[in-house]
Design a protein around this motif. Sequence first.
Motif, PDB file in Angstrom:
ATOM      1  N   GLU A   1    -106.851  18.553  40.502  1.00 21.13           N
ATOM      2  CA  GLU A   1    -105.683  18.990  40.973  1.00 21.13           C
ATOM      3  C   GLU A   1    -105.346  20.191  40.187  1.00 21.13           C
ATOM      4  N   ALA A   2    -105.084  21.231  40.826  1.00 19.24           N
ATOM      5  CA  ALA A   2    -104.050  22.569  40.095  1.00 19.24           C
ATOM      6  C   ALA A   2    -103.004  22.706  40.841  1.00 19.24           C
ATOM      7  N   GLN A   3    -101.921  22.835  40.016  1.00 21.76           N
ATOM      8  CA  GLN A   3    -100.534  23.416  40.741  1.00 21.76           C
ATOM      9  C   GLN A   3    -100.035  24.280  39.758  1.00 21.76           C
ATOM     10  N   MET A   4     -99.514  25.382  40.546  1.00 23.35           N
ATOM     11  CA  MET A   4     -99.030  26.445  39.888  1.00 23.35           C
ATOM     12  C   MET A   4     -97.579  27.083  40.442  1.00 23.35           C
ATOM     13  N   ASP A   5     -96.842  27.891  39.681  1.00 20.53           N
ATOM     14  CA  ASP A   5     -95.714  28.572  40.278  1.00 20.53           C
ATOM     15  C   ASP A   5     -96.343  29.433  41.575  1.00 20.53           C
ATOM     16  N   GLY A   6     -95.445  29.443  42.582  1.00 15.89           N
ATOM     17  CA  GLY A   6     -96.082  30.215  43.782  1.00 15.89           C
ATOM     18  C   GLY A   6     -96.105  31.697  43.722  1.00 15.89           C
ATOM     19  N   ARG A   7     -95.573  32.252  42.480  1.00 12.73           N
ATOM     20  CA  ARG A   7     -95.910  33.690  42.333  1.00 12.73           C
ATOM     21  C   ARG A   7     -97.104  33.911  41.470  1.00 12.73           C
ATOM     22  N   ASN A   8     -97.803  32.752  40.839  1.00 14.87           N
ATOM     23  CA  ASN A   8     -98.645  33.009  39.931  1.00 14.87           C
ATOM     24  C   ASN A   8    -100.044  33.369  41.023  1.00 14.87           C
ATOM     25  N   ASP A   9    -100.192  34.521  41.320  1.00 12.72           N
ATOM     26  CA  ASP A   9    -101.205  34.833  42.442  1.00 12.72           C
ATOM     27  C   ASP A   9    -102.662  35.046  41.614  1.00 12.72           C
ATOM     28  N   ALA A  10    -102.594  35.554  40.340  1.00 13.60           N
ATOM     29  CA  ALA A  10    -103.943  35.550  39.349  1.00 13.60           C
ATOM     30  C   ALA A  10    -104.630  33.943  39.583  1.00 13.60           C
TER      31      ALA A  10
ATOM     32  N   GLU B   1     -89.359  26.029  46.814  1.00 13.79           N
ATOM     33  CA  GLU B   1     -88.202  25.648  45.745  1.00 13.79           C
ATOM     34  C   GLU B   1     -88.026  24.259  45.490  1.00 13.79           C
ATOM     35  N   ASP B   2     -89.152  23.940  44.924  1.00 13.75           N
ATOM     36  CA  ASP B   2     -89.083  22.384  44.693  1.00 13.75           C
ATOM     37  C   ASP B   2     -89.124  22.013  43.103  1.00 13.75           C
ATOM     38  N   PHE B   3     -89.202  23.161  42.289  1.00 14.02           N
ATOM     39  CA  PHE B   3     -89.318  22.828  40.732  1.00 14.02           C
ATOM     40  C   PHE B   3     -88.300  23.936  40.103  1.00 14.02           C
ATOM     41  N   TRP B   4     -87.544  23.230  39.244  1.00 14.85           N
ATOM     42  CA  TRP B   4     -86.490  23.917  38.565  1.00 14.85           C
ATOM     43  C   TRP B   4     -87.175  24.257  37.218  1.00 14.85           C
ATOM     44  N   SER B   5     -87.469  25.633  36.878  1.00 14.60           N
ATOM     45  CA  SER B   5     -87.932  26.125  35.841  1.00 14.60           C
ATOM     46  C   SER B   5     -87.204  27.397  35.194  1.00 14.60           C
ATOM     47  N   LYS B   6     -87.036  27.347  33.947  1.00 16.72           N
ATOM     48  CA  LYS B   6     -86.583  28.545  33.178  1.00 16.72           C
ATOM     49  C   LYS B   6     -85.366  29.094  34.008  1.00 16.72           C
ATOM     50  N   GLY B   7     -84.482  28.225  34.486  1.00 15.10           N
ATOM     51  CA  GLY B   7     -83.111  28.734  34.988  1.00 15.10           C
ATOM     52  C   GLY B   7     -83.261  29.030  36.470  1.00 15.10           C
ATOM     53  N   GLU B   8     -84.132  28.689  37.307  1.00 16.56           N
ATOM     54  CA  GLU B   8     -84.360  29.186  38.795  1.00 16.56           C
ATOM     55  C   GLU B   8     -85.192  28.174  39.472  1.00 16.56           C
ATOM     56  N   TRP B   9     -84.863  27.991  40.557  1.00 17.97           N
ATOM     57  CA  TRP B   9     -85.957  27.309  41.599  1.00 17.97           C
ATOM     58  C   TRP B   9     -87.014  27.911  41.812  1.00 17.97           C
TER      59      TRP B   9
ATOM     60  N   THR C   1     -93.910  25.830  44.188  1.00 18.19           N
ATOM     61  CA  THR C   1     -95.285  25.213  43.732  1.00 18.19           C
ATOM     62  C   THR C   1     -96.461  25.524  44.869  1.00 18.19           C
ATOM     63  N   ILE C   2     -97.695  25.978  44.364  1.00 19.88           N
ATOM     64  CA  ILE C   2     -98.846  25.884  45.093  1.00 19.88           C
ATOM     65  C   ILE C   2     -99.600  24.842  44.543  1.00 19.88           C
ATOM     66  N   LYS C   3    -100.256  23.824  45.474  1.00 15.11           N
ATOM     67  CA  LYS C   3    -101.116  22.853  45.091  1.00 15.11           C
ATOM     68  C   LYS C   3    -102.599  23.066  45.628  1.00 15.11           C
ATOM     69  N   TYR C   4    -103.466  22.845  44.562  1.00 15.46           N
ATOM     70  CA  TYR C   4    -104.757  22.944  45.040  1.00 15.46           C
ATOM     71  C   TYR C   4    -105.575  21.726  44.585  1.00 15.46           C
ATOM     72  N   GLY C   5    -106.629  21.433  45.185  1.00 11.45           N
ATOM     73  CA  GLY C   5    -107.472  20.246  45.125  1.00 11.45           C
ATOM     74  C   GLY C   5    -109.056  20.521  45.139  1.00 11.45           C
TER      75      GLY C   5
END
Length: 181
Positions: free
Chosen positions: A131-140, A158-166, A169-173
């Motif tokens: 599996e791979a999961q990443m910030d939804g803005r991480n297009d690369a 908005e499922d993950f609180w990171s660096k002061g903001e919700w 998350t995108i998940k790949y398998g």
Amino acid sequence: MPLPLPIATARTTLRPFTDNDVDDLLDYHARPGVARYLLEGPLDRAGVIAKIERHKTQIGLDTDARAVAVAVEYEGSVVGDVGIWLLDETNERAEIGWVFSPEVAGKGLATEAVAAFIDAVFAHFPLHRLEAQMDGRNDASARLCERLGMTREAYLREDFWSKGEWTDTIKYGLLASDRTK
């Protein structure tokens, strides 16, 4: 049993980390743009040294670390790092992650190196699913997953609180059986 290393591709070498890798990793891990979508902020020299020390113990999914981390070398310099770690006690599900220097973006090196790493991991360990999961803005990273043949399975708003903001998350398998199709 440790993953047999090094792994050579047409242009890269995937190998264990060494103390000599500090400056190369610092070159890209210290950049705010690189750290933007990572769980940690930009690293300083002490942070990179600690990361390398941790990665030097991550040599097999069946070791105490339950993880494998490799340095990606290109033209004599480390330009990326890739790792996998087990997700549960079945020892058949793992997550993969990577970080690459922006200097090598657009050259296909990440695709080449990560594909070789995935092939070696599936050949060496009895994994069922990666599996791979990443910030939804991480297009690369999302595009890399798709080039690797991974399936986009979820987009969590908005499922993950990171660096002061919700953050989203995108998940790949990827199933082991997907690699043989």
